[in-house]
Design an enzyme around this catalytic site. Structure first.
Site, short mmCIF file in Angstrom:
data_model
loop_
_atom_site.label_atom_id
_atom_site.label_comp_id
_atom_site.label_asym_id
_atom_site.label_seq_id
_atom_site.Cartn_x
_atom_site.Cartn_y
_atom_site.Cartn_z
N GLU A 114 7.58 0.58 12.75
CA GLU A 114 6.63 1.57 12.26
C GLU A 114 5.65 1.97 13.37
OE1 GLU A 114 3.59 2.15 8.44
OE2 GLU A 114 4.77 0.30 8.66
N HIS A 124 -3.31 -3.69 7.26
CA HIS A 124 -2.06 -2.98 6.97
C HIS A 124 -0.93 -3.97 6.70
CE1 HIS A 124 1.74 -1.04 8.46
NE2 HIS A 124 1.38 -0.18 7.54
N GLU A 176 -1.24 -5.26 3.26
CA GLU A 176 -0.77 -4.25 2.29
C GLU A 176 0.74 -4.35 2.09
OE1 GLU A 176 0.83 0.09 2.48
OE2 GLU A 176 -1.04 -0.10 3.62
N HIS A 177 1.48 -4.51 3.19
CA HIS A 177 2.93 -4.64 3.09
C HIS A 177 3.33 -5.88 2.30
CE1 HIS A 177 5.01 -1.87 6.18
NE2 HIS A 177 3.82 -1.37 5.95
#
Length: 422
Positions: free
Chosen positions: A140, A65, A68-69
């Site tokens: 997040e 993840h 991905e950012h």
């Protein structure tokens, strides 16, 4: 590109594996103005152990993840703004077992496709930027921990699995993301963003050969090493915990109930088991099942209730959930409902109706560009041509559904996760 026709679905697909190892699939949609492209890697949050060029690695939870950012950043450029200037909408997501980058547009498709391939395949991880991202993902994670729907499922996974990394949330933890460094991001990109570990799927009225040519221009023609995932995930089919409960700010209790299943593996056998699992869920607690109607009339479930059969690399489960004042009563009713279903059996008429209904939903999903892209990519990583699903449905027998329910829906394989009001 090689052309494949599926006359029973009215679909035409072009496929080619490029010299660099990338698989390209174009689902032709003549006359449509919208175009959608998915660039996907077979790398998700659970893939934290792997071997690359003879060396074994373990990376922190949440790295997929995090990567991905960070890939949306290029030196001195704003990738999202460049897509917007082309009239395209770009986004991405990370799941347990894959990461997808995608855009949709009605114009400037070739330029948008080149930009997608460029930014995903370009690692750029300056240390200051990586450290700054920790704060963003930390927030997040905090929001995620405050979401009852997320927590009830995560706690179910913790209750059901002893070793499988599905126990850890996709985003990782506040501790694990602080261990992620630029070197780790570069390593994972080199291991899993190799074209041989990826697929490019396009749906729309586009030229398939042009799509392949753009991919070759951006990615080159030389194959690269691919990380080999290490999966020391063998699980007993019993759950380490039968029940887990947490208090949060909810109006009424919400729950997730899970039954542990054997992992499906690859190829047609795996897809067949998925179809059997889907039909078993429909037979046991689908909206037209006797059990669903009974629980609804008793006020134990409401329209929030739903579920199905889910597969992730290395594990599978039958799950259902929703809001209920008495989740334990719903869980107990599942076991009784299976006993009744096995005693009465499934009539031929009912089984045909279930299969037609499930098959119809799959066929209707082909009208959705997003659903088509997602499934083509996911099934590609399972070594199955998604457009062959009608043949699998046609071959499944009612006896397989009953055998699945007999094996899976048992007290030993059951775990219940509940969130109750403060």
């Amino acid at each position: 590109m090689t052309k494949f026709d599926y006359p029973n679905l009215g679909e035409t697909v072009f496929r080619r594996k490029l010299d660099c190892g990338l698989t390209v699939e174009v689902v032709k949609k003549p006359g449509f103005t919208r175009k959608l492209a998915y660039f996907v890697t077979d790398f998700g949050s659970i893939h934290t152990d792997f071997e690359l060029e003879g060396t074994q690695y373990h990376v922190p939870a949440g790295v997929a993840h995090y990567l991905e950012h960070k890939l949306f950043e290029l030196p001195g450029r704003d990738v999202s703004a460049e897509f917007a200037a082309l009239g395209a909408n770009v986004n991405a997501f990370t799941s347990y077992d894959m990461t997808a980058y995608y855009f949709s547009c009605t114009e400037n498709f070739d330029e948008s496709l080149a930009l997608l391939l460029e930014f995903v395949s370009t690692p750029w991880f300056p240390e200051e930027s990586v450290i700054r991202e920790q704060g963003i993902i930390d927030q997040e994670i905090g929001m995620y921990l405050d979401t009852p729907e997320s927590r009830v499922f995560d706690r179910l996974m913790e209750a059901m699995y002893r070793k499988h990394p599905i126990r850890v949330p996709i985003l990782g933890t506040k501790d694990s993301i602080r261990k992620i460094t630029p070197d780790i991001l570069e390593l994972c990109h080199r291991a899993f963003y190799s074209p041989g570990n990826m697929i490019l799927c396009v749906v729309g009225d586009v030229d398939p050969d042009s799509v392949a040519a753009t991919a070759e221009k951006i990615l080159g023609t030389d194959p690269r090493p691919v990380g080999q995932k290490l999966r020391d995930w063998q699980e007993e089919m019993t759950c380490p915990e039968a029940f887990t409960q947490q208090q949060m700010e909810v109006a009424m209790p919400t729950f997730q109930l899970g039954f542990k299943c054997e992992p499906g593996g690859k190829g047609e056998d795996a897809i067949r088991r998925e179809v059997v699992g889907d039909l078993a869920a429909e037979a046991l607690f689908g909206e037209s099942s006797a059990l669903y109607l009974e629980l609804y009339e008793q006020g134990l479930i409401d329209p929030s209730f739903g579920g199905g059969f889910e597969t992730v690399d290395g594990c599978a489960m039958l799950t259902c959930g929703g809001d209920s004042d008495d989740p334990q009563a719903v869980a107990d009713a599942m076991l009784e409902g299976v006993k009744r279903l096995l005693a009465e059996g499934i009539s031929e008429n009912e089984f045909v109706r279930m299969k037609r209904s499930a098959l119809g939903r799959r066929i209707r999903d082909l009208d959705s560009f997003d659903s088509t892209c997602f499934r083509v990519c996911a099934y590609h990583f399972s070594d199955f041509d998604y457009f062959r699903f009608p043949a699998v449905y046609a071959d499944v027998k009612a006896e397989e559904i009953l055998e699945f329910l007999t094996q899976v829906v048992t007290p030993q394989r059951r775990a219940l996760s509940v969130i109750t009001p403060l």
